[in-house]
Design a protein around this motif. Structure first.
Motif, PDB file in Angstrom:
ATOM      1  N   LYS A  84       0.450  -1.392  -0.152  1.00  0.00           N
ATOM      2  CA  LYS A  84       0.035  -0.224   0.096  1.00  0.00           C
ATOM      3  C   LYS A  84       0.959   1.295   0.214  1.00  0.00           C
ATOM      4  O   LYS A  84       1.614   1.855   0.537  1.00  0.00           O
ATOM      5  N   ARG A  85       0.322   2.322  -0.694  1.00  0.00           N
ATOM      6  CA  ARG A  85       1.468   3.830  -1.334  1.00  0.00           C
ATOM      7  C   ARG A  85       0.420   4.553  -0.336  1.00  0.00           C
ATOM      8  O   ARG A  85      -1.014   4.791  -0.714  1.00  0.00           O
ATOM      9  N   ARG A  86       1.016   5.525  -0.217  1.00  0.00           N
ATOM     10  CA  ARG A  86       0.867   6.661   0.741  1.00  0.00           C
ATOM     11  C   ARG A  86       0.261   7.550  -0.685  1.00  0.00           C
ATOM     12  O   ARG A  86       0.845   7.152  -1.790  1.00  0.00           O
ATOM     13  N   TYR A  92       3.725   2.521   2.900  1.00  0.00           N
ATOM     14  CA  TYR A  92       3.485   2.588   4.471  1.00  0.00           C
ATOM     15  C   TYR A  92       4.494   1.521   5.365  1.00  0.00           C
ATOM     16  O   TYR A  92       4.993   0.985   4.558  1.00  0.00           O
ATOM     17  N   ARG A 124       6.047  -0.385   8.358  1.00  0.00           N
ATOM     18  CA  ARG A 124       5.007  -1.721  10.074  1.00  0.00           C
ATOM     19  C   ARG A 124       6.308  -0.702   9.969  1.00  0.00           C
ATOM     20  O   ARG A 124       6.638  -0.012  10.830  1.00  0.00           O
ATOM     21  N   GLU A 132      -3.399  -5.442  -1.242  1.00  0.00           N
ATOM     22  CA  GLU A 132      -2.361  -4.654  -0.562  1.00  0.00           C
ATOM     23  C   GLU A 132      -3.140  -4.560   0.703  1.00  0.00           C
ATOM     24  O   GLU A 132      -2.983  -4.148   1.770  1.00  0.00           O
ATOM     25  N   ASP A 191      -1.208  -5.684   4.083  1.00  0.00           N
ATOM     26  CA  ASP A 191      -0.602  -4.906   4.643  1.00  0.00           C
ATOM     27  C   ASP A 191      -0.985  -4.459   6.157  1.00  0.00           C
ATOM     28  O   ASP A 191      -0.030  -4.752   6.741  1.00  0.00           O
ATOM     29  N   VAL A 202       0.706  -4.654  10.338  1.00  0.00           N
ATOM     30  CA  VAL A 202       1.447  -4.101  11.552  1.00  0.00           C
ATOM     31  C   VAL A 202       0.233  -4.571  11.953  1.00  0.00           C
ATOM     32  O   VAL A 202       0.934  -3.226  13.036  1.00  0.00           O
TER      33      VAL A 202
END
Length: 259
Positions: free
Chosen positions: A7-9, A15, A17, A125, A128, A132
């Protein structure tokens, strides 16, 4: 090198961990695989060698790069056991509350298997967040499944809490499963499918093994031992276990995949 999250901002950066998880992944990645498996099997979170589920999921997902089904299946078995331990366990009473717990448990485990199967083909994603904050992510899945189960219960008669699958529908569905011919023709593929069946939730695994032994789901002859009698549940429950198991196996195996 530890693989970053998918996953991307908005600015394109991935992102991250938590720092402690990232550092532990680096250390665990250097371990021999047998030692990693031994540590992953530790259940006590207070044990200094305990592997957080976030880390275990990372290695399950990263096994995609190894092109090794055997390594994936060993990790997957331990990981699925952790998922099931985090879910409500149904009592043997068969009352409404027990049936609801079983629905929730099955819905979450089925959803997780679906996500892992898709992620194995291409990084997804949606997993993800589990890398976390696993406990929070599994809680959200459980609450979603619980809400759906309660809504379904309000709309239906409690005696019909199990969604029935007719014999005709089951037969039609079973005819479409792409691995049936491979189980017969390819010993390597057959071994992989049998191992995957062992890794299913207990009710689904027992149902599939008994089906392969030729046990009937139902019989009008009271002297005949059936799968429903062996599992202590209804015929409808057995059919649902069978359908969920077959759907999981289809998700895990691609047609023609014999690696």
């Amino acid at each position: 090198m530890i693989i970053p999250l998918t996953k991307r901002r908005k600015d394109g950066t991935p992102y991250l961990r938590p720092d402690n998880i990232e550092a532990l992944l680096q250390a665990l990645a250097d371990l021999p695989r047998d030692e990693l498996l031994e540590r992953a099997a530790i259940r006590d979170r207070k044990d200094p060698l305990y592997v957080p589920t976030e880390c275990l999921l990372y290695f399950v997902r990263a096994s995609r790069r190894d092109n090794s089904d055997a390594w994936f299946e060993k990790l997957y078995r331990i990981f699925l056991e952790r998922v099931l331990r985090a879910l409500p366990r149904a009592e043997a009473s068969g009352n409404t509350a027990s049936l609801l717990k079983e629905k929730i448990r099955n819905a979450v485990s089925d959803r997780f298997v679906e996500l892992l199967a898709k992620d194995r083909n291409e990084p997804d994603e949606r997993l993800d967040f589990f890398e976390v904050r696993f406990d929070l992510a599994i809680k959200r899945l459980r609450l979603d499944a619980q809400g759906r189960a309660w809504r379904e219960e309000e709309r239906s008669d409690p005696l019909d809490a199990d969604t029935d699958v007719s014999e005709g529908e089951a037969g039609a569905a079973g005819a479409e499963y792409p691995f049936e011919a491979n189980i017969i023709s390819d010993p390597r593929f057959r071994d992989r499918v049998y191992l995957a069946i062992d890794n299913l939730p207990p009710e689904q695994s027992r149902t599939m093994h008994l089906l392969m032994l030729g046990w009937p789901i139902h019989s009008n002859d009271p002297t005949v031992m059936t799968i429903a009698k062996a599992l202590g549940c209804s015929d409808r429950s057995v059919r649902n276990y069978r359908e969920r198991a077959l759907n999981t196996l289809v998700a895990l195996f691609n047609p023609g995949d014999d690696q």
